[in-house]
Design a protein around this motif. Structure first.
Motif, PDB file in Angstrom:
ATOM      1  N   VAL A  72      -7.512  -0.049   6.172  1.00  0.00           N
ATOM      2  CA  VAL A  72      -8.043  -0.863   7.260  1.00  0.00           C
ATOM      3  C   VAL A  72      -7.130  -2.071   7.415  1.00  0.00           C
ATOM      4  CG1 VAL A  72     -10.007  -2.203   8.101  1.00  0.00           C
ATOM      5  CG2 VAL A  72     -10.398  -0.101   6.796  1.00  0.00           C
ATOM      6  N   CYS A  73      -6.648  -2.332   8.636  1.00  0.00           N
ATOM      7  CA  CYS A  73      -5.763  -3.469   8.883  1.00  0.00           C
ATOM      8  C   CYS A  73      -6.377  -4.412   9.905  1.00  0.00           C
ATOM      9  CB  CYS A  73      -4.403  -3.001   9.388  1.00  0.00           C
ATOM     10  SG  CYS A  73      -3.366  -2.328   8.079  1.00  0.00           S
ATOM     11  N   GLU A  74      -6.169  -5.708   9.701  1.00  0.00           N
ATOM     12  CA  GLU A  74      -6.723  -6.752  10.552  1.00  0.00           C
ATOM     13  C   GLU A  74      -5.710  -7.883  10.658  1.00  0.00           C
ATOM     14  OE1 GLU A  74      -8.397  -7.844  12.919  1.00  0.00           O
ATOM     15  OE2 GLU A  74     -10.464  -8.107  12.256  1.00  0.00           O
ATOM     16  N   PHE A 123       0.811  -1.228   0.000  1.00  0.00           N
ATOM     17  CA  PHE A 123       0.000   0.000   0.000  1.00  0.00           C
ATOM     18  C   PHE A 123       0.844   1.279   0.000  1.00  0.00           C
ATOM     19  CE2 PHE A 123      -2.931  -3.202   1.643  1.00  0.00           C
ATOM     20  CZ  PHE A 123      -4.035  -2.967   0.837  1.00  0.00           C
ATOM     21  N   ARG A 124       2.157   1.147  -0.077  1.00  0.00           N
ATOM     22  CA  ARG A 124       3.051   2.303   0.060  1.00  0.00           C
ATOM     23  C   ARG A 124       2.768   3.416  -0.949  1.00  0.00           C
ATOM     24  NH1 ARG A 124       6.738   2.356   3.512  1.00  0.00           N
ATOM     25  NH2 ARG A 124       7.082   0.110   3.546  1.00  0.00           N
ATOM     26  N   ASP A 125       2.390   3.071  -2.163  1.00  0.00           N
ATOM     27  CA  ASP A 125       2.178   4.095  -3.197  1.00  0.00           C
ATOM     28  C   ASP A 125       0.721   4.542  -3.301  1.00  0.00           C
ATOM     29  OD1 ASP A 125       1.062   1.814  -4.273  1.00  0.00           O
ATOM     30  OD2 ASP A 125       2.011   2.028  -6.240  1.00  0.00           O
ATOM     31  N   GLN A 126      -0.096   4.219  -2.294  1.00  0.00           N
ATOM     32  CA  GLN A 126      -1.524   4.550  -2.377  1.00  0.00           C
ATOM     33  C   GLN A 126      -1.908   5.736  -1.483  1.00  0.00           C
ATOM     34  OE1 GLN A 126      -4.159   1.215  -2.710  1.00  0.00           O
ATOM     35  NE2 GLN A 126      -2.513  -0.073  -3.480  1.00  0.00           N
ATOM     36  N   ASN A 127      -0.918   6.519  -1.065  1.00  0.00           N
ATOM     37  CA  ASN A 127      -1.147   7.777  -0.343  1.00  0.00           C
ATOM     38  C   ASN A 127      -2.055   7.617   0.871  1.00  0.00           C
ATOM     39  OD1 ASN A 127       0.439   9.300  -2.218  1.00  0.00           O
ATOM     40  ND2 ASN A 127      -1.278   9.150  -3.636  1.00  0.00           N
ATOM     41  N   VAL A 128      -1.740   6.649   1.710  1.00  0.00           N
ATOM     42  CA  VAL A 128      -2.508   6.399   2.930  1.00  0.00           C
ATOM     43  C   VAL A 128      -2.266   7.551   3.909  1.00  0.00           C
ATOM     44  CG1 VAL A 128      -2.755   4.848   4.914  1.00  0.00           C
ATOM     45  CG2 VAL A 128      -2.405   3.894   2.613  1.00  0.00           C
ATOM     46  N   ASP A 129      -3.351   8.075   4.482  1.00  0.00           N
ATOM     47  CA  ASP A 129      -3.258   9.124   5.503  1.00  0.00           C
ATOM     48  C   ASP A 129      -3.345   8.555   6.908  1.00  0.00           C
ATOM     49  OD1 ASP A 129      -3.219  11.412   3.711  1.00  0.00           O
ATOM     50  OD2 ASP A 129      -5.352  11.011   3.355  1.00  0.00           O
ATOM     51  N   ILE A 172     -12.020   7.845   2.748  1.00  0.00           N
ATOM     52  CA  ILE A 172     -11.907   7.020   1.548  1.00  0.00           C
ATOM     53  C   ILE A 172     -11.126   5.763   1.912  1.00  0.00           C
ATOM     54  CG2 ILE A 172     -10.976   6.893  -0.803  1.00  0.00           C
ATOM     55  CD1 ILE A 172     -11.086  10.075  -0.681  1.00  0.00           C
ATOM     56  N   THR A 173     -11.744   4.604   1.801  1.00  0.00           N
ATOM     57  CA  THR A 173     -11.045   3.347   2.070  1.00  0.00           C
ATOM     58  C   THR A 173     -10.195   3.002   0.860  1.00  0.00           C
ATOM     59  OG1 THR A 173     -12.843   2.552   3.489  1.00  0.00           O
ATOM     60  CG2 THR A 173     -11.310   0.900   2.627  1.00  0.00           C
ATOM     61  N   VAL A 174      -8.870   2.979   1.055  1.00  0.00           N
ATOM     62  CA  VAL A 174      -7.973   2.645  -0.061  1.00  0.00           C
ATOM     63  C   VAL A 174      -7.745   1.148  -0.167  1.00  0.00           C
ATOM     64  CG1 VAL A 174      -6.839   4.888  -0.046  1.00  0.00           C
ATOM     65  CG2 VAL A 174      -5.853   3.018   1.270  1.00  0.00           C
ATOM     66  N   GLY A 175      -7.989   0.418   0.913  1.00  0.00           N
ATOM     67  CA  GLY A 175      -7.810  -1.021   0.871  1.00  0.00           C
ATOM     68  C   GLY A 175      -7.830  -1.627   2.246  1.00  0.00           C
ATOM     69  N   VAL A 176      -7.600  -2.946   2.258  1.00  0.00           N
ATOM     70  CA  VAL A 176      -7.596  -3.736   3.479  1.00  0.00           C
ATOM     71  C   VAL A 176      -6.317  -4.564   3.497  1.00  0.00           C
ATOM     72  CG1 VAL A 176      -8.769  -5.565   4.769  1.00  0.00           C
ATOM     73  CG2 VAL A 176     -10.118  -3.873   3.491  1.00  0.00           C
ATOM     74  N   GLY A 177      -5.587  -4.476   4.592  1.00  0.00           N
ATOM     75  CA  GLY A 177      -4.386  -5.287   4.768  1.00  0.00           C
ATOM     76  C   GLY A 177      -4.586  -6.244   5.928  1.00  0.00           C
ATOM     77  N   ALA A 178      -4.158  -7.492   5.750  1.00  0.00           N
ATOM     78  CA  ALA A 178      -4.308  -8.505   6.793  1.00  0.00           C
ATOM     79  C   ALA A 178      -3.081  -9.403   6.826  1.00  0.00           C
ATOM     80  CB  ALA A 178      -5.555  -9.350   6.543  1.00  0.00           C
ATOM     81  N   ILE A 179      -2.859  -9.997   7.969  1.00  0.00           N
ATOM     82  CA  ILE A 179      -1.808 -11.010   8.071  1.00  0.00           C
ATOM     83  C   ILE A 179      -2.286 -12.283   7.374  1.00  0.00           C
ATOM     84  CG2 ILE A 179      -0.424 -12.439   9.638  1.00  0.00           C
ATOM     85  CD1 ILE A 179       0.337  -9.451   9.674  1.00  0.00           C
TER      86      ILE A 179
END
Length: 184
Positions: free
Chosen positions: A104-106, A48-54, A128-135
């Motif tokens: 969003v991380c889980e 997600f590094r290039d997706q401008n997460v705030d 704005i939800t840019v994505g979901v990251g999970a283990i």
């Protein structure tokens, strides 16, 4: 990592989703070792590094460790939502601003229920939800969550309680998740 840390459990488990499974991914056992947390969360942060997460938001309890480390690696603000009266809420003065880009991380995703609740919170706050990251994604991508990335994606065995062969064999059930669940 899961096997060596004792984080992959075998038996009969009721997941937070209410589904039953012969395997349980106890991320806390894996993430108790900072090097594991850093390595697994690096995969999420790099994706997600290039997706401008705030801001990163995670559900309490399991997602907090993941969210904090991903936020640290992205160098962004990290908050969490916690359950009050069975619903997730932003508390402790946390907020999401209009047009903030939110990751969003889980720790573990099975049906995506908790993550979907957080995505709704983001939307209600005009974020704005840019994505979901999970283990771990136990669904092999079938949840329909937007831009889901997991360090480990697999098609894990789950059963509806009424169709669970382990229940029919009267194998005792364990409910190791952080959310109380009365479904059997």
């Amino acid at each position: 990592m899961f096997k060596s840390s004792g984080g992959l459990l075998e038996g009969h488990f009721q997941l937070s989703s209410g589904l039953h499974s012969p395997q349980y991914f106890q991320c806390a056992k894996v993430l108790q070792f900072p090097v594991n947390n850093e390595l697994l969360c690096r995969e999420i942060a790099d994706h997600f590094r290039d997706q401008n997460v705030d801001v990163v938001v995670a559900p309490a309890l399991g997602g907090i460790v993941v969210g904090q480390e991903v936020g640290r690696q992205l160098n962004v603000r990290t908050i969490f939502a916690e359950r009050k009266d069975k619903d997730f809420q932003l508390r402790r003065g946390f907020s999401i601003g209009a047009n903030e880009r939110v990751l969003v991380c889980e720790d573990v995703v099975t049906t995506g229920g908790s993550v979907s609740e957080l995505i709704e919170i983001v939307g209600r706050n005009n974020g704005i939800t840019v994505g979901v990251g999970a283990i771990v994604d136990r669904s092999a991508g079938r949840t329909g969550l937007p831009n889901l990335f997991a360090a480990l994606a697999l098609d894990s065995i789950t059963y509806e309680p009424r169709a669970c062969p382990l229940c029919r064999m009267k194998v005792p059930i364990d409910k190791p998740g952080s959310r109380p669940n009365t479904t059997n």
